[in-house]
Scaffold this active site. Sequence first.
Site, PDB file in Angstrom:
ATOM      1  N   ASN A  15     -66.538  21.773 -29.539  1.00  0.00           N
ATOM      2  CA  ASN A  15     -65.516  22.489 -28.747  1.00  0.00           C
ATOM      3  C   ASN A  15     -64.225  22.638 -29.542  1.00  0.00           C
ATOM      4  O   ASN A  15     -63.603  23.702 -29.532  1.00  0.00           O
ATOM      5  CB  ASN A  15     -65.243  21.753 -27.433  1.00  0.00           C
ATOM      6  CG  ASN A  15     -66.289  22.055 -26.383  1.00  0.00           C
ATOM      7  OD1 ASN A  15     -66.300  23.140 -25.806  1.00  0.00           O
ATOM      8  ND2 ASN A  15     -67.207  21.124 -26.157  1.00  0.00           N
ATOM      9  N   LEU A  86     -63.015  10.108 -25.136  1.00  0.00           N
ATOM     10  CA  LEU A  86     -63.559   9.221 -24.106  1.00  0.00           C
ATOM     11  C   LEU A  86     -62.573   8.172 -23.581  1.00  0.00           C
ATOM     12  O   LEU A  86     -62.890   7.468 -22.630  1.00  0.00           O
ATOM     13  CB  LEU A  86     -64.817   8.520 -24.634  1.00  0.00           C
ATOM     14  CG  LEU A  86     -65.938   9.482 -25.054  1.00  0.00           C
ATOM     15  CD1 LEU A  86     -67.156   8.704 -25.542  1.00  0.00           C
ATOM     16  CD2 LEU A  86     -66.327  10.412 -23.917  1.00  0.00           C
ATOM     17  N   ASN A 103     -58.452  18.701 -19.965  1.00  0.00           N
ATOM     18  CA  ASN A 103     -59.721  18.103 -20.401  1.00  0.00           C
ATOM     19  C   ASN A 103     -60.859  19.024 -19.983  1.00  0.00           C
ATOM     20  O   ASN A 103     -60.722  19.786 -19.020  1.00  0.00           O
ATOM     21  CB  ASN A 103     -59.891  16.735 -19.724  1.00  0.00           C
ATOM     22  CG  ASN A 103     -61.203  16.053 -20.091  1.00  0.00           C
ATOM     23  OD1 ASN A 103     -61.583  16.002 -21.259  1.00  0.00           O
ATOM     24  ND2 ASN A 103     -61.904  15.522 -19.098  1.00  0.00           N
ATOM     25  N   HIS A 105     -64.851  18.745 -18.746  1.00  0.00           N
ATOM     26  CA  HIS A 105     -65.867  17.802 -18.294  1.00  0.00           C
ATOM     27  C   HIS A 105     -67.185  18.564 -18.100  1.00  0.00           C
ATOM     28  O   HIS A 105     -67.189  19.644 -17.506  1.00  0.00           O
ATOM     29  CB  HIS A 105     -65.441  17.140 -16.975  1.00  0.00           C
ATOM     30  CG  HIS A 105     -66.385  16.060 -16.554  1.00  0.00           C
ATOM     31  ND1 HIS A 105     -66.373  14.803 -17.133  1.00  0.00           N
ATOM     32  CD2 HIS A 105     -67.412  16.061 -15.667  1.00  0.00           C
ATOM     33  CE1 HIS A 105     -67.341  14.079 -16.589  1.00  0.00           C
ATOM     34  NE2 HIS A 105     -67.990  14.807 -15.703  1.00  0.00           N
ATOM     35  N   ASP A 146     -61.063  11.990 -14.915  1.00  0.00           N
ATOM     36  CA  ASP A 146     -61.653  13.200 -14.317  1.00  0.00           C
ATOM     37  C   ASP A 146     -61.102  13.547 -12.936  1.00  0.00           C
ATOM     38  O   ASP A 146     -61.789  14.188 -12.140  1.00  0.00           O
ATOM     39  CB  ASP A 146     -63.193  13.052 -14.219  1.00  0.00           C
ATOM     40  CG  ASP A 146     -63.811  12.779 -15.571  1.00  0.00           C
ATOM     41  OD1 ASP A 146     -63.288  13.307 -16.570  1.00  0.00           O
ATOM     42  OD2 ASP A 146     -64.818  12.046 -15.625  1.00  0.00           O
ATOM     43  N   GLU A 175     -69.322  25.771 -22.246  1.00  0.00           N
ATOM     44  CA  GLU A 175     -68.033  25.242 -22.733  1.00  0.00           C
ATOM     45  C   GLU A 175     -67.480  26.113 -23.847  1.00  0.00           C
ATOM     46  O   GLU A 175     -66.303  26.477 -23.845  1.00  0.00           O
ATOM     47  CB  GLU A 175     -68.219  23.804 -23.240  1.00  0.00           C
ATOM     48  CG  GLU A 175     -68.548  22.837 -22.126  1.00  0.00           C
ATOM     49  CD  GLU A 175     -68.689  21.406 -22.596  1.00  0.00           C
ATOM     50  OE1 GLU A 175     -68.425  20.504 -21.797  1.00  0.00           O
ATOM     51  OE2 GLU A 175     -69.073  21.173 -23.765  1.00  0.00           O
TER      52      GLU A 175
HETATM   53  C1  GRF Z   1     -68.520  18.098 -24.156  1.00  0.00           C
HETATM   54  O1  GRF Z   1     -69.710  18.272 -23.456  1.00  0.00           O
HETATM   55  C2  GRF Z   1     -67.387  17.848 -23.205  1.00  0.00           C
HETATM   56  O2  GRF Z   1     -67.558  18.394 -21.957  1.00  0.00           O
HETATM   57  C3  GRF Z   1     -67.397  16.354 -23.085  1.00  0.00           C
HETATM   58  O3  GRF Z   1     -67.780  15.881 -24.342  1.00  0.00           O
HETATM   59  C4  GRF Z   1     -68.559  16.851 -25.017  1.00  0.00           C
HETATM   60  C5  GRF Z   1     -67.974  17.061 -26.365  1.00  0.00           C
HETATM   61  O4  GRF Z   1     -68.796  17.836 -27.171  1.00  0.00           O
HETATM   62  N1  GRF Z   1     -66.156  15.888 -22.544  1.00  0.00           N
HETATM   63  P1  GRF Z   1     -68.309  18.307 -28.594  1.00  0.00           P
HETATM   64  O5  GRF Z   1     -67.907  17.079 -29.391  1.00  0.00           O
HETATM   65  O6  GRF Z   1     -67.174  19.248 -28.395  1.00  0.00           O
HETATM   66  O7  GRF Z   1     -69.502  18.976 -29.212  1.00  0.00           O
END
Ligand code: GRF
Length: 190
Positions: A15, A86, A103, A105, A146, A175
């Site tokens: 992401n 996290l 954030n 989720h 969350d 995402e």
């Molecule tokens: C994503 O699925 C996001 O929703 C969650 O952690 C994941 C991160 O994925 N909070 P990446 O590291 O961006 O591939």
Amino acid sequence: MQHNLAIFASGTGSNAKKIIEYFKHNPNINVCLIVSNKADAPVLDMARTNGIPTLVIDRPYFYHSEDILNFFNQFSINFVVLAGFLWLVPSYLVRAFEGRIVNIHPALLPKYGGKGMYGMRVHEAVKAAGETETGITIHYVNERYDEGDAIFQAKCEVKPTDTPDEIAQKIHALEHRHFPAVIEELLEQK
Ligand code: GRF
């Protein structure tokens, strides 16, 4: 207005990568810093490849000092994006960036959220519950996992034959499609 983003990520950072690519040629929105709590997180290599400064934090630094605010000042950070980060955000940071931390989720909050609900655990729970749909939630961050106000949700179908891995793939696609554009829209309103 100039928007200077810090992205927090603990893992792969797919992401974060999408966000960096999306804003690469936007003169008003800069991804200035990648912050991670894991020194060996792949997201840090990705940041270096893209020439973006990185900061690795540990618990004493993040929870028992407010030094990160000074660090942010050096980069004029005025917006924070959590993308697979996290740890709970400490209240001094929530307060300093009120309404300016978001954030993503990987579920339709308030379902499948809260402490310990992350990554594959979310998709396994969705599968175990026999859900026929799931999705993503982009939300403001407060001092509880969350629970900040939702900004955006998008859904996808869960077929009875879908494995948790297949659900994860659908979620990642959602995402990547939406997160950068939702951030852009939010920043345009500021
Ligand atoms: C994503 O699925 C996001 O929703 C969650 O952690 C994941 C991160 O994925 N909070 P990446 O590291 O961006 O591939």
